[in-house]
Write an enzyme that holds these catalytic residues in place. Structure first.
Site, PDB file in Angstrom:
ATOM      1  N   GLY A 184       0.694  -0.141 -11.720  1.00  8.97           N
ATOM      2  CA  GLY A 184       0.933  -1.421 -11.066  1.00  8.97           C
ATOM      3  C   GLY A 184       0.592  -1.361  -9.593  1.00  8.97           C
ATOM      4  N   HIS A 195      -8.196  -1.008  -8.588  1.00  7.46           N
ATOM      5  CA  HIS A 195      -7.943  -1.308 -10.000  1.00  7.46           C
ATOM      6  C   HIS A 195      -8.884  -2.435 -10.469  1.00  7.46           C
ATOM      7  CE1 HIS A 195      -3.835   0.157  -8.675  1.00  7.46           C
ATOM      8  NE2 HIS A 195      -4.106   0.971  -9.665  1.00  7.46           N
ATOM      9  N   GLN A 245       5.735  12.038 -13.498  1.00  5.36           N
ATOM     10  CA  GLN A 245       4.748  12.587 -12.575  1.00  5.36           C
ATOM     11  C   GLN A 245       5.229  12.605 -11.124  1.00  5.36           C
ATOM     12  OE1 GLN A 245       1.900   9.371 -13.773  1.00  5.36           O
ATOM     13  NE2 GLN A 245       1.230   9.512 -11.659  1.00  5.36           N
ATOM     14  N   GLU A 275      -7.858  -3.846  -5.245  1.00  3.85           N
ATOM     15  CA  GLU A 275      -9.275  -3.971  -5.605  1.00  3.85           C
ATOM     16  C   GLU A 275      -9.823  -2.697  -6.277  1.00  3.85           C
ATOM     17  OE1 GLU A 275     -12.017  -5.662  -6.934  1.00  3.85           O
ATOM     18  OE2 GLU A 275     -10.380  -6.935  -6.299  1.00  3.85           O
ATOM     19  N   SER A 332      -2.538   2.074  -3.615  1.00  2.00           N
ATOM     20  CA  SER A 332      -1.265   1.332  -3.638  1.00  2.00           C
ATOM     21  C   SER A 332      -0.377   1.771  -2.479  1.00  2.00           C
ATOM     22  CB  SER A 332      -0.522   1.596  -4.949  1.00  2.00           C
ATOM     23  OG  SER A 332      -1.340   1.239  -6.031  1.00  2.00           O
TER      24      SER A 332
HETATM   25  O1  PAF Z   1      -3.429   6.907 -11.392  1.00  2.00           O
HETATM   26  C1  PAF Z   1      -2.376   6.386 -11.802  1.00  2.00           C
HETATM   27  O2  PAF Z   1      -2.060   5.239 -11.492  1.00  2.00           O
HETATM   28  C2  PAF Z   1      -1.452   7.203 -12.706  1.00  2.00           C
HETATM   29  O3  PAF Z   1      -1.442   8.539 -12.345  1.00  2.00           O
HETATM   30  C3  PAF Z   1      -1.763   7.029 -14.204  1.00  2.00           C
HETATM   31  C4  PAF Z   1      -3.136   7.567 -14.557  1.00  2.00           C
HETATM   32  C5  PAF Z   1      -1.673   5.562 -14.586  1.00  2.00           C
HETATM   33  C6  PAF Z   1      -0.737   7.809 -15.035  1.00  2.00           C
HETATM   34  O4  PAF Z   1       0.556   7.378 -14.797  1.00  2.00           O
END
Ligand code: PAF
Length: 283
Positions: A31, A37, A61, A35, A186
């Site tokens: 989320g 994404h 993570q 840009e 982000s």
């Molecule tokens: O790059 C990310 O936003 C995250 O590491 C991912 C690949 C969605 C995994 O949670």
């Protein structure tokens, strides 16, 4: 556009699309869409019959003391972003949907996660590889799209897919930058206006090394000296690492004799920024 919270419903939509002969594309995200994404989604849209964007801030993570709880969560804006780009499905599970029990099975890729971000974020890439494989198992996409800004993550996922015979094509998409060179991320939204003005120094430092390589320098110590000199101009920016690594293994090299990534991570107060440039000799 459908917003789906459950694995069961996602699988049903995928099954129906497959029966209709559609290919399935997945853009995994946490989320706070921007840009960067946007480019992943645009590419995936052009190549997929059914396009699914997952939005899930993956607790696995983040290490203790990292920004899991303050990671930007902007679901309403993200849904508008996806709708405007003609996404078919947003898969937005709760943590309990993807992690119904205490996780006891993990995906551990060797060597590639050991340097760069892996040094300061132990367990991070294990969390990434595990959640990405889980997302693949939910969506069963033909292709999945990842940004080159997170080059080490991209290599971990490529290797995981190769080693585990995961039938998903991993599609890398180039880094998107602001006009001043700052890689879009982000985490840029954590920066104050003053910090934002200094942030492009990371790109400038990487670029200095890139230019040194283009001028024929192959000794990494000298290549990096060019970058260090640029970073030193901004005392407010604290270096975490600046390295030239083998582009496949993501481990440091001392002499450049093949494709490399010049990679850096810096802190501007509490905000950590990463970036990298791919370099390969033009023959
Ligand atoms: O790059 C990310 O936003 C995250 O590491 C991912 C690949 C969605 C995994 O949670």
């Amino acid at each position: 556009m459908k917003v789906i919270k459950t694995i069961r419903e996602t699988r049903e939509v995928v099954y129906t699309a497959r029966r209709a002969g559609k290919t399935v594309g997945l853009v995994p995200t946490m989320g706070a869409l921007h840009e960067g994404h946007g480019q992943l989604i645009e590419r995936a849209r052009a190549e997929s019959g059914l396009l699914i964007v997952s939005i899930f801030v993956n607790p696995l993570q983040f290490g203790p003391g990292e920004d899991y709880s303050r990671y930007p969560r902007t679901l309403e804006a993200d849904l508008d972003f996806c709708k405007a780009r003609d996404v078919d499905v947003v898969f937005n599970p709760e943590p309990s949907e993807l992690y119904p029990d205490q996780q006891k099975t993990f995906v551990e890729v060797e060597e590639i996660p050991s340097e760069l971000c892996g040094r300061s974020r132990p367990g991070h890439f294990r969390g990434v590889a595990t959640v990405v494989l889980k997302l693949f198992n939910v969506v069963l996409p033909d292709r999945a799209y990842f940004g080159e800004k997170d080059a080490q993550q991209l290599r971990v996922i490529e290797q995981m897919a190769l080693d585990l015979n995961v039938p998903v094509e991993i599609v890398p998409v180039g880094t998107v930058r602001e006009a001043d060179g700052l890689a879009i991320s982000s985490r840029n939204r954590y920066l104050t206006p003053d910090q934002r003005r200094t942030a492009p120094i990371l790109y400038q430092a990487l670029n200095a090394a890139y230019q040194a390589l283009c001028s024929g320098e192959r000794e990494v110590a000298k290549v990096l000296a060019a970058s260090e000199a640029v970073l030193a101009e901004e005392p407010a920016v604290r270096k975490e690492y600046l390295e030239v690594v083998d582009a496949r293994l993501m481990t440091p090299v001392t002499t450049v004799d093949g494709p490399v990534r010049i990679a850096g991570a810096v802190w501007i107060e509490k905000t950590r920024l990463i970036d990298n440039l791919y370099w390969k000799e033009k023959r």
